[in-house]
Design an enzyme around this catalytic site. Structure first.
Site, PDB file in Angstrom:
ATOM      1  N   ARG A   1       0.848  -1.187  -0.086  1.00 39.70           N
ATOM      2  CA  ARG A   1      -0.026  -0.163  -0.062  1.00 39.70           C
ATOM      3  C   ARG A   1       1.026   1.134   0.055  1.00 39.70           C
ATOM      4  O   ARG A   1       0.373   2.467   0.016  1.00 39.70           O
ATOM      5  CB  ARG A   1      -0.989  -0.124   1.318  1.00 39.70           C
ATOM      6  CG  ARG A   1      -0.226   0.146   2.639  1.00 39.70           C
ATOM      7  CD  ARG A   1      -1.257   0.163   3.692  1.00 39.70           C
ATOM      8  NE  ARG A   1      -0.775   0.906   4.891  1.00 39.70           N
ATOM      9  CZ  ARG A   1      -0.635   0.332   6.043  1.00 39.70           C
ATOM     10  NH1 ARG A   1      -0.536  -1.210   6.191  1.00 39.70           N
ATOM     11  NH2 ARG A   1      -0.202   0.989   7.092  1.00 39.70           N
ATOM     12  N   ASN A   2       2.078   1.078   0.166  1.00 35.89           N
ATOM     13  CA  ASN A   2       3.056   2.109  -0.051  1.00 35.89           C
ATOM     14  C   ASN A   2       4.104   1.839  -1.052  1.00 35.89           C
ATOM     15  O   ASN A   2       3.918   1.081  -1.697  1.00 35.89           O
ATOM     16  CB  ASN A   2       4.084   2.161   1.289  1.00 35.89           C
ATOM     17  CG  ASN A   2       3.217   2.760   2.552  1.00 35.89           C
ATOM     18  OD1 ASN A   2       2.502   3.587   2.332  1.00 35.89           O
ATOM     19  ND2 ASN A   2       3.146   1.961   3.507  1.00 35.89           N
TER      20      ASN A   2
ATOM     21  N   ASP B   1       4.650  -5.877  11.095  1.00 30.33           N
ATOM     22  CA  ASP B   1       3.708  -4.804  11.385  1.00 30.33           C
ATOM     23  C   ASP B   1       2.627  -4.874  10.034  1.00 30.33           C
ATOM     24  O   ASP B   1       2.344  -3.792   9.625  1.00 30.33           O
ATOM     25  CB  ASP B   1       4.093  -3.529  11.490  1.00 30.33           C
ATOM     26  CG  ASP B   1       3.091  -2.494  12.224  1.00 30.33           C
ATOM     27  OD1 ASP B   1       1.955  -3.134  12.830  1.00 30.33           O
ATOM     28  OD2 ASP B   1       3.051  -1.336  12.096  1.00 30.33           O
TER      29      ASP B   1
END
Ligand code: ZN
Length: 406
Positions: free
Chosen positions: A198-199, A292
């Site tokens: 997503r980055n 994470d």
């Protein structure tokens, strides 16, 4: 006979809810005569996921038994594994069970689907949040969205009529599960790992993907083109940055890239399970879970998303987690490494925060090649510089306007 992992659910086949051809045209006509309710962008994107078969075997929005089972036991009423409630809500008092509705996207005004309301019910939102997000703190962006949901949940089967702007706006990456499966099959792949993105893809992500390339038949770099938090880098920029990376640094035919329209929930461990569930539908046998995964802030331990795969009912999910430790460049090792392979300390490793990266790029500064490939940085730098310019033009424009009045 396909060698790929079968889709999720008892039927072991994709169940896309998007109507086609004459059936679609007829249902669109019917939808125009139905009572319509407005739905949020999250609900619209969940419908599109159902439409393309990514949420197989769901047939619509969940009723109360499914909702409760998913919250408490990761199981729908019929015993099918599912990690996060997929629900629709409304404040409309007039909607009743048995109603036929047209569901209109509040963002675009498009009728995304029709629905038969089989159940209207209320939920304990805090209960859902504590189960799914492990917190009911409204600072958490996912919690905030659930707490803002309308008063009633509506459960029932849907017929999907539109994929909204995704196929057009993201035509180079938008992919339906049937399409990715076809591509993998053509390549003769059986063991495929999905990399969630997503980055922008920096060296750490590249390293994750390459570890997977070594042990799998191929890697599916699968990025979210749905809504993110404000301030995140838009999908088209991320797509460009990934393309230059794949083109310049990966062996041909070891990776496939694609995009999917879901909205992030930032549910950390539970979302990792959702990611694995719909990747199975896309034909992936494994899901890369790094540090994470899908988290936000400090709500989750760095490896909670790996541990949760041991906490779900055994055999519930075929797609397996491919755990990879925290990765970085280590100057003493002289290359990319992880906590499992690098015996050195913090001082020897290159660790940059997202804030620092943004600041440097927007000021036109240089980031080390150990952090990101130059081709990727070029794309990002251009985006940040354009962004700064736009902000300046805005400020300048406002000031000129004030002067003009004098
Ligand atoms: Zn080292």
């Amino acid at each position: 006979m396909s060698q790929l992992i079968t889709p999720h659910g008892k039927e072991e086949r994709l169940i896309p809810l998007l109507l086609q051809g004459a059936e679609l045209e007829a249902e669109k006509k019917r939808a125009a005569s139905l009572k319509s309710i407005r739905i949020t962008t999250r609900e619209a994107s969940d419908l599109i996921m159902m439409g393309i078969g990514a949420f197989t075997p769901l047939t619509g929005f969940m009723g109360s038994q499914d909702w409760k089972g998913v919250c408490d036991k990761y199981l729908m009423a019929d015993g099918t594994f599912w990690p996060i409630p997929i629900t629709l809500s409304t404040d409309d008092e007039s909607v009743k069970e048995g109603d036929e509705l047209a569901l209109e996207d509040e963002e675009t005004g498009t009728i995304i689907a029709t629905m038969t309301v089989s159940e209207k019910y209320t939920i304990d939102k805090a209960h859902e949040c504590k189960a799914v997000f492990r917190t009911d703190d409204t600072e958490h962006p996912g919690v905030q969205k659930v707490m803002e949901q309308a008063k009633y949940n509506l459960g029932g089967p849907v017929k999907v009529l539109s994929e909204s702007y995704y196929p057009e706006m993201f035509k180079d990456v938008y992919m339906r599960p049937a399409e990715s499966r076809k591509v993998f099959e053509e390549k003769g792949w059986r063991r495929v790992a999905a990399l969630q993105l997503r980055n922008p893809m920096h060296r750490s992500h590249e390293f994750l993907a390459k570890i997977a390339v070594e042990v799998m038949d191929g890697v599916f770099i699968h990025q979210l083109v749905g809504k993110l938090k404000a301030g995140d880098i838009p999908a088209d920029v991320r797509v460009k940055a990934i393309d230059v990376l794949v083109e310049n640094y990966f062996v041909k035919d070891t990776v496939v890239t694609g995009g999917y329209p879901m909205e992030m929930r930032y549910a950390g461990p539970r979302e990792a399970l959702l990611h694995a569930t719909f990747r199975q539908n896309y034909g992936c046998s494994h899901m890369i879970i790094g540090r994470d995964h899908a988290g936000v802030g400090d709500y989750y331990g760095p490896f909670d998303a790996q541990k949760i795969f041991l906490e779900i009912p055994e055999g519930a999910l075929k797609c397996q987690n491919l755990n990879i430790d925290w990765t970085f460049h280590c100057f003493k090792c002289g290359g990319m490494a992880s906590m499992r392979t690098c015996p050195h300390g913090k001082a020897d490793r290159l660790l940059l925060s997202g804030t620092m990266v943004r600041k440097t790029l927007s000021e036109g500064g240089e980031l080390p090649g150990e952090f990101s490939r130059p081709e990727v940085l070029e794309v990002l730098k251009k985006y940040y510089m354009d962004l700064e310019e736009k902000i300046e033009v805005k400020l300048h424009g406002a000031a000129t306007g004030d002067l003009g009045k004098k």
